[in-house]
Design an enzyme around this catalytic site. Structure first.
Site, short mmCIF file in Angstrom:
data_model
loop_
_atom_site.label_atom_id
_atom_site.label_comp_id
_atom_site.label_asym_id
_atom_site.label_seq_id
_atom_site.Cartn_x
_atom_site.Cartn_y
_atom_site.Cartn_z
N CYS A 145 0.77 -1.37 -0.04
CA CYS A 145 -0.28 0.41 0.32
C CYS A 145 1.37 0.91 -0.38
CB CYS A 145 -0.67 0.14 0.81
SG CYS A 145 -0.24 0.45 3.15
N ASN A 200 2.59 1.56 4.09
CA ASN A 200 2.99 0.45 4.66
C ASN A 200 2.66 0.79 6.20
OD1 ASN A 200 5.75 -1.89 5.99
ND2 ASN A 200 3.79 -2.47 5.62
N CYS A 230 -1.19 0.43 7.81
CA CYS A 230 -2.58 0.09 7.37
C CYS A 230 -3.36 -0.72 6.69
CB CYS A 230 -4.05 1.65 7.15
SG CYS A 230 -3.42 3.25 8.02
N ARG A 231 -3.20 -0.87 5.79
CA ARG A 231 -3.92 -2.19 4.44
C ARG A 231 -2.73 -3.14 4.17
NH1 ARG A 231 -5.36 1.60 -0.42
NH2 ARG A 231 -3.34 2.62 0.95
N SER A 232 -1.58 -2.55 3.88
CA SER A 232 -0.37 -3.78 3.65
C SER A 232 0.17 -4.85 5.08
CB SER A 232 0.54 -3.46 3.40
OG SER A 232 1.24 -2.60 3.45
N ASP A 264 -8.31 3.46 1.76
CA ASP A 264 -7.13 3.73 2.05
C ASP A 264 -7.95 4.17 3.57
OD1 ASP A 264 -4.93 4.84 3.96
OD2 ASP A 264 -4.41 5.50 2.52
#
Length: 156
Positions: free
Chosen positions: A9, A12, A14-16, A124
């Site tokens: 993402c 690095n 939150c999402r990933s 996001d």
């Protein structure tokens, strides 16, 4: 043979890292132990930081272990990972422009959402509340299972 996957993402945090933790957890639930999962960001803004506290909170609610220190995508990632999966189109384009992508890359680089028919990016959640992180978690579970179905075979 070990499958190696890098989830990407922007920052690095939150999402990933959530995707990394969820994919690893879903693989273990299936008894898949020959998988290496990591995550990285296309931007350098959060290098060395822990995941966002809301990412950690949601993973904790779901009993999904998470431990990660943010890092940026490196050129060597394109030769050391089998799959590099982007959270959204912007990060996919950044990966496709990365110098490592053109220098002997062995990695399949694609949108993680492409493993489901809706082909949806992972939004996001950074500027929103906890509900956005919960939604990202649910999407990561679906994407993890779709990915594992394709690369490791359908779950019985």
């Amino acid at each position: 043979m070990t499958i190696s996957v890098l989830i990407v993402c922007l920052g690095n945090i939150c999402r990933s890292p959530m995707g990394e933790a969820v994919l690893r957890n879903e693989a273990l639930k299936r008894g898949i132990t020959d998988i290496h999962v990591d995550s990285a960001g296309t931007a350098a803004a959060h290098i060395g930081e822990d995941p966002d506290e809301r990412t950690i909170e949601v993973c904790g609610m779901k009993d999904v272990p998470i431990s990660h220190s943010a890092r940026q995508v490196r050129g060597s990632d394109f030769t050391s990972f089998d799959y590099i999966l982007a959270a959204d189109g912007s990060n996919l384009r950044a990966l496709e422009r990365h110098v490592g992508h053109s220098e002997g890359s062995k990695a399949t680089v694609k949108l993680w959402g492409s493993y489901l028919p809706d082909n949806k990016p992972i939004p996001d959640p950074y500027y929103g509340g906890l509900d956005g992180f919960k939604d990202v978690y649910e999407q990561c579970v679906k994407l993890s299972n779709a990915f594992l179905d394709e690369v490791a075979g359908k779950q019985n």
